[in-house]
Design an enzyme around this catalytic site. Sequence first.
Site, mmCIF file in Angstrom:
data_model
loop_
_atom_site.group_PDB
_atom_site.id
_atom_site.type_symbol
_atom_site.label_atom_id
_atom_site.label_comp_id
_atom_site.label_asym_id
_atom_site.label_seq_id
_atom_site.Cartn_x
_atom_site.Cartn_y
_atom_site.Cartn_z
ATOM 1 N N HIS A 63 16.042 -32.544 46.958
ATOM 2 C CA HIS A 63 16.226 -31.717 48.142
ATOM 3 C C HIS A 63 15.960 -30.253 47.839
ATOM 4 O O HIS A 63 15.446 -29.512 48.690
ATOM 5 C CB HIS A 63 17.638 -31.891 48.694
ATOM 6 C CG HIS A 63 17.827 -33.170 49.439
ATOM 7 N ND1 HIS A 63 18.823 -33.365 50.368
ATOM 8 C CD2 HIS A 63 17.138 -34.342 49.401
ATOM 9 C CE1 HIS A 63 18.752 -34.577 50.867
ATOM 10 N NE2 HIS A 63 17.743 -35.201 50.280
ATOM 11 N N ARG A 119 19.266 -36.599 43.745
ATOM 12 C CA ARG A 119 18.949 -36.289 45.144
ATOM 13 C C ARG A 119 19.017 -34.780 45.385
ATOM 14 O O ARG A 119 18.187 -34.211 46.109
ATOM 15 C CB ARG A 119 19.936 -37.028 46.049
ATOM 16 C CG ARG A 119 19.701 -36.825 47.540
ATOM 17 C CD ARG A 119 20.545 -37.811 48.331
ATOM 18 N NE ARG A 119 20.561 -37.510 49.742
ATOM 19 C CZ ARG A 119 21.634 -37.118 50.419
ATOM 20 N NH1 ARG A 119 22.805 -36.995 49.783
ATOM 21 N NH2 ARG A 119 21.573 -36.863 51.703
ATOM 22 N N HIS A 170 15.963 -44.677 45.008
ATOM 23 C CA HIS A 170 16.954 -45.368 45.830
ATOM 24 C C HIS A 170 17.468 -46.638 45.162
ATOM 25 O O HIS A 170 18.300 -47.349 45.727
ATOM 26 C CB HIS A 170 16.371 -45.705 47.214
ATOM 27 C CG HIS A 170 16.144 -44.499 48.067
ATOM 28 N ND1 HIS A 170 15.493 -44.546 49.288
ATOM 29 C CD2 HIS A 170 16.494 -43.197 47.886
ATOM 30 C CE1 HIS A 170 15.447 -43.335 49.809
ATOM 31 N NE2 HIS A 170 16.050 -42.500 48.977
ATOM 32 N N ASN A 196 21.942 -32.189 53.661
ATOM 33 C CA ASN A 196 22.667 -31.859 52.436
ATOM 34 C C ASN A 196 24.181 -31.962 52.555
ATOM 35 O O ASN A 196 24.894 -31.707 51.572
ATOM 36 C CB ASN A 196 22.289 -30.442 51.984
ATOM 37 C CG ASN A 196 20.833 -30.340 51.576
ATOM 38 O OD1 ASN A 196 20.273 -31.281 51.034
ATOM 39 N ND2 ASN A 196 20.216 -29.204 51.856
#
Length: 327
Positions: A65, A61, A192, A94
Amino acid sequence: MRGFRHFGMMFFCLLVFMGSTEAQLQMGFYSSSCPNAERIVQDYVNRHIHNAPSLAATILRMHFHDCFVRGCDASVLLNTTSSNNQTEKVATPNLTLRGFDFIDKVKSLLEAACPAVVSCADIVALVARDAVVATGGPFWRVPTGRRDGTISRSSEALNNIPPPTSNFTNLQRLFANQGLDLKDLVLLSGAHTIGISHCSSFSNRLYNFTGVGDQDPALDSEYAANLKARKCRSLNDNTTIVEMDPGSFRTFDLSYYRHLLKRRGLFQSDSALTTNSTTLSFVNQLLQGPLQNFFAEFANSMEKMGRINVKTGTTGEIRKHCAVVNS
């Protein structure tokens, strides 16, 4: 004279071509400057990721990001050093990222072996891949040669990272802004299948979807009732964590997509994949094929994402410490 002009033009074009190829990512970029770089990363991941396997999801992740804000340049790692400039790290999307110390430890090993050679941006990309592989997920190519950015703004993280409350239109726009298509959207959302989320990322779907105390009608009622009873007991629960792929959140598999078709995608952004005929078709194609097909397609999209607006050549810098720009 014409011959000279022709030769001059060819020479100029050759210089431009050489410059453009030198600025591209490549496999084995550090083969001469730091031959053991990728092995150092892989060995550290393999030794330590099993002590905290959930880090595979959060560093994946982190990579996502990072790439969605100013490209894959490790700008997400920078600390805020002035009240006038809040960095990406403290932006709402974040705040739940973890694994910064893991990246720092890898960086320290590489600095000891090859000072000022391996970028933090490449470290994030390599660790994300190696951590996923070490915990049973797919392998993908990670060409290297990224350089680190020197600018990081929390406002840009808010504007560019797709929030979990995104509808399809918003997802399509934010992915297209990064040169990613609808197939990439479906495949990268498949990440996910591992990891967890805080209730605050989706509790509005349970308690206040349209602002009048209602529940998202697109969410399976039985699943919603279970979340309310056992997990997210109020709209303002900011601490409880929930599996994004119930019953299989440690395994990189196809069950995430099966949940989507049962209206059990945890986020509104998950559910949105079933509201468009093209993305829904991609979901069904993945479920009709073997797991290896998903792994291969996911690998393609990850490599594509890892090339977003990279800084190469003389752009950016090689940070000595990932949390601060060089002085």
